[in-house]
Design a protein around this motif. Sequence first.
Motif, PDB file in Angstrom:
ATOM      1  N   GLU A   1       0.830  -1.214   0.000  1.00 30.15           N
ATOM      2  CA  GLU A   1       0.000   0.000   0.000  1.00 30.15           C
ATOM      3  C   GLU A   1       0.864   1.263   0.000  1.00 30.15           C
ATOM      4  OE1 GLU A   1      -2.883   0.702  -0.669  1.00 30.15           O
ATOM      5  OE2 GLU A   1      -3.094   2.746   0.105  1.00 30.15           O
ATOM      6  N   ARG A   2       1.924   1.252   0.810  1.00 31.15           N
ATOM      7  CA  ARG A   2       2.812   2.426   0.861  1.00 31.15           C
ATOM      8  C   ARG A   2       3.439   2.678  -0.518  1.00 31.15           C
ATOM      9  NH1 ARG A   2       2.766   5.818   5.075  1.00 31.15           N
ATOM     10  NH2 ARG A   2       4.967   6.274   4.740  1.00 31.15           N
ATOM     11  N   TYR A   3       3.901   1.607  -1.172  1.00 30.40           N
ATOM     12  CA  TYR A   3       4.505   1.773  -2.496  1.00 30.40           C
ATOM     13  C   TYR A   3       3.489   2.339  -3.487  1.00 30.40           C
ATOM     14  CZ  TYR A   3       8.757  -0.748  -1.140  1.00 30.40           C
ATOM     15  OH  TYR A   3       9.934  -1.124  -0.552  1.00 30.40           O
ATOM     16  N   ARG A   4       2.238   1.867  -3.362  1.00 36.74           N
ATOM     17  CA  ARG A   4       1.213   2.400  -4.287  1.00 36.74           C
ATOM     18  C   ARG A   4       1.052   3.902  -4.115  1.00 36.74           C
ATOM     19  NH1 ARG A   4      -4.355  -0.889  -4.526  1.00 36.74           N
ATOM     20  NH2 ARG A   4      -4.468  -0.240  -2.370  1.00 36.74           N
ATOM     21  N   LEU A   5       1.256   4.348  -2.873  1.00 38.28           N
ATOM     22  CA  LEU A   5       1.106   5.782  -2.592  1.00 38.28           C
ATOM     23  C   LEU A   5       2.382   6.558  -2.925  1.00 38.28           C
ATOM     24  CD1 LEU A   5      -0.662   5.518   0.888  1.00 38.28           C
ATOM     25  CD2 LEU A   5      -1.722   6.193  -1.276  1.00 38.28           C
ATOM     26  N   GLY A   6       3.402   5.834  -3.384  1.00 35.92           N
ATOM     27  CA  GLY A   6       4.674   6.488  -3.683  1.00 35.92           C
ATOM     28  C   GLY A   6       5.491   6.774  -2.433  1.00 35.92           C
ATOM     29  N   GLU A   7       5.177   6.053  -1.343  1.00 34.57           N
ATOM     30  CA  GLU A   7       5.895   6.256  -0.071  1.00 34.57           C
ATOM     31  C   GLU A   7       6.766   5.035   0.225  1.00 34.57           C
ATOM     32  OE1 GLU A   7       5.092   8.918   1.937  1.00 34.57           O
ATOM     33  OE2 GLU A   7       3.081   9.517   1.319  1.00 34.57           O
ATOM     34  N   GLU A   8       7.725   5.222   1.123  1.00 33.94           N
ATOM     35  CA  GLU A   8       8.549   4.095   1.576  1.00 33.94           C
ATOM     36  C   GLU A   8       7.777   3.309   2.638  1.00 33.94           C
ATOM     37  OE1 GLU A   8      11.732   2.838   0.742  1.00 33.94           O
ATOM     38  OE2 GLU A   8      11.146   4.045  -0.977  1.00 33.94           O
ATOM     39  N   PRO A   9       8.018   1.993   2.741  1.00 31.93           N
ATOM     40  CA  PRO A   9       7.340   1.225   3.803  1.00 31.93           C
ATOM     41  C   PRO A   9       7.745   1.716   5.189  1.00 31.93           C
ATOM     42  CG  PRO A   9       8.520  -0.233   2.293  1.00 31.93           C
ATOM     43  CD  PRO A   9       8.905   1.155   1.926  1.00 31.93           C
ATOM     44  N   VAL A  10       6.863   1.461   6.147  1.00 25.80           N
ATOM     45  CA  VAL A  10       7.147   1.818   7.544  1.00 25.80           C
ATOM     46  C   VAL A  10       7.548   0.539   8.267  1.00 25.80           C
ATOM     47  CG1 VAL A  10       6.086   2.681   9.680  1.00 25.80           C
ATOM     48  CG2 VAL A  10       5.452   3.686   7.458  1.00 25.80           C
ATOM     49  N   ASP A  11       8.665   0.576   8.994  1.00 26.76           N
ATOM     50  CA  ASP A  11       9.094  -0.623   9.724  1.00 26.76           C
ATOM     51  C   ASP A  11       8.071  -0.995  10.797  1.00 26.76           C
ATOM     52  OD1 ASP A  11      11.394  -0.889   8.305  1.00 26.76           O
ATOM     53  OD2 ASP A  11      12.618   0.287   9.717  1.00 26.76           O
ATOM     54  N   PRO A  12       7.914  -2.296  11.057  1.00 26.51           N
ATOM     55  CA  PRO A  12       6.992  -2.699  12.129  1.00 26.51           C
ATOM     56  C   PRO A  12       7.362  -2.061  13.464  1.00 26.51           C
ATOM     57  CG  PRO A  12       7.866  -4.622  10.939  1.00 26.51           C
ATOM     58  CD  PRO A  12       8.600  -3.432  10.423  1.00 26.51           C
ATOM     59  N   HIS A  13       6.357  -1.798  14.279  1.00 28.88           N
ATOM     60  CA  HIS A  13       6.553  -1.202  15.605  1.00 28.88           C
ATOM     61  C   HIS A  13       6.491  -2.332  16.632  1.00 28.88           C
ATOM     62  CE1 HIS A  13       6.189   1.242  19.062  1.00 28.88           C
ATOM     63  NE2 HIS A  13       5.780   2.337  18.452  1.00 28.88           N
ATOM     64  N   PRO A  14       7.619  -2.670  17.252  1.00 32.83           N
ATOM     65  CA  PRO A  14       7.633  -3.872  18.104  1.00 32.83           C
ATOM     66  C   PRO A  14       6.720  -3.788  19.321  1.00 32.83           C
ATOM     67  CG  PRO A  14       9.699  -2.623  18.313  1.00 32.83           C
ATOM     68  CD  PRO A  14       8.914  -1.981  17.217  1.00 32.83           C
ATOM     69  N   ASP A  15       6.374  -2.571  19.747  1.00 24.36           N
ATOM     70  CA  ASP A  15       5.558  -2.458  20.966  1.00 24.36           C
ATOM     71  C   ASP A  15       4.061  -2.492  20.691  1.00 24.36           C
ATOM     72  OD1 ASP A  15       7.936  -2.195  22.238  1.00 24.36           O
ATOM     73  OD2 ASP A  15       7.892   0.011  22.211  1.00 24.36           O
ATOM     74  N   LEU A  16       3.684  -2.523  19.420  1.00 15.66           N
ATOM     75  CA  LEU A  16       2.247  -2.529  19.123  1.00 15.66           C
ATOM     76  C   LEU A  16       1.785  -3.948  18.807  1.00 15.66           C
ATOM     77  CD1 LEU A  16       1.942   0.621  16.794  1.00 15.66           C
ATOM     78  CD2 LEU A  16       1.353   0.444  19.224  1.00 15.66           C
ATOM     79  N   GLY A  17       0.516  -4.235  19.156  1.00 17.99           N
ATOM     80  CA  GLY A  17      -0.063  -5.531  18.817  1.00 17.99           C
ATOM     81  C   GLY A  17      -0.230  -5.637  17.308  1.00 17.99           C
ATOM     82  N   LEU A  18      -0.594  -6.837  16.850  1.00 17.10           N
ATOM     83  CA  LEU A  18      -0.654  -7.080  15.404  1.00 17.10           C
ATOM     84  C   LEU A  18      -1.615  -6.109  14.705  1.00 17.10           C
ATOM     85  CD1 LEU A  18      -0.499 -10.499  13.734  1.00 17.10           C
ATOM     86  CD2 LEU A  18      -2.281  -8.928  12.993  1.00 17.10           C
ATOM     87  N   ALA A  19      -2.784  -5.882  15.305  1.00 15.36           N
ATOM     88  CA  ALA A  19      -3.787  -5.014  14.657  1.00 15.36           C
ATOM     89  C   ALA A  19      -3.302  -3.565  14.617  1.00 15.36           C
ATOM     90  CB  ALA A  19      -5.110  -5.109  15.410  1.00 15.36           C
ATOM     91  N   ALA A  20      -2.870  -3.049  15.769  1.00 20.40           N
ATOM     92  CA  ALA A  20      -2.433  -1.643  15.842  1.00 20.40           C
ATOM     93  C   ALA A  20      -1.203  -1.436  14.956  1.00 20.40           C
ATOM     94  CB  ALA A  20      -2.112  -1.268  17.288  1.00 20.40           C
TER      95      ALA A  20
END
Length: 382
Positions: free
Chosen positions: A141-160
Amino acid sequence: MADDLKKGLEGVLVAESGLSSIDGDAGRLIYRGYSIEDLARGTSYEEVLYLLWHGELPTADELESFAAALSEEREVHDDVLDAMERLAAADERPMAALRTAVSMFSAYEPENDADPEDLEATMRKGRRITAKIPTALAAFERYRLGEEPVDPHPDLGLAANFLYMLTGEEPSDVHAETFDQALILHADHGLNASTFTSMVIGSTMADIYSAVTGGISALSGPLHGGANQDVMEVLMEIDESNLDPLDWVEQATDEGRRIPGFGHRVYNVKDPRAKILQERSKELAESGNSKWYDITTTIEEYLSQEKGLAEKGIAPNVDFYSGSVYYQLGIPIDMYTPIFAMSRAGGWVGHVLEYQEDNRLIRPLSRYTGPEDQEFVPVEER
Ligand code: CMC
């Protein structure tokens, strides 16, 4: 040869399962004996995954280490990110991109050489797949928007974390909880078409990557997972038509159009998941834009009562309200079905694990209706 053909396998019993059960007349769904309402209100998606795969709810310690293992496995290989970038540039559909991503995950699977009968290894592979799907999808989705991916946030649950990776911003508690609930509600649902597909693949003792890829393929169709996107598109079509929603529906049903989000092979009453999502949609509408919620409830009432669909056992299914919920969470419409896959991957893995414990190759029969005794003519004489 058995002569009782059951088209669409309707009503055919093919396996035993302790994962989930549906009472289509009572509108009740349970995962391993727990009502979907209790699970949606009292657990997280990670807890439900543990329940589906291990057979019981985790203790606090078990949940902590299970969630930590899932969180540690979120990163996807750079090659997968590159593929997502290329597919986004080629305007690939998100479900197809996801299918490719899961297939590619297998190239970097550390336990590829494990014995197919080692179900502990299969579960760890399933955990890796489930952990990585959100990362690949969000990157696409980020690439479709022309943006770089965001690294996963280790402190957030899978949904957040998924919502975070989509936007780069931590979601509000309400958004994170609502999305978590949506994942719980979609995690398993008896022997639906995609779960059965995964089981058929698993029954050949093919690897879990193949089974999940097959599940994604089956889920992509409009009669199965594709309906949530169709619902939102219909709501937008109604909005853009400037017609009264009831006139639009009247016209559509007169033309013989099926209303997506209505009807289900197993439920004869309103799907319990639709009831929960309706509540969430209403809550989100109260603090935002109530348009979509209002249109859905108006259509539901009209179709159910005035058009008599309720009497015929055709009622809202899970997709009827998930569309407006996802829309209000700011999720792009063509990501709705991939999100369904993201959640249902847990169910596919659970069913394959369960089936392979006492495996028997799935191999049904078909009744031959072609010609008999054709005289063969070589190609140059035809
Ligand atoms: N709108 C109007 N009439 C409907 C609808 C609908 N959405 N769904 C079924 N019917 C009618 C259908 O016309 C038929 O009537 P009749 O007997 O008079 O010809 C009767 O209900 C039975 O339909 P069917 O297609 O034989 O039933 P099925 O069990 O094969 O189909 C279904 C189930 C989900 C494919 C179907 O209800 C449908 O196409 N719904 C719309 C798509 C949709 O919402 N799919 C998501 C399913 S739930 C999520 C999931 O499990 O993936």
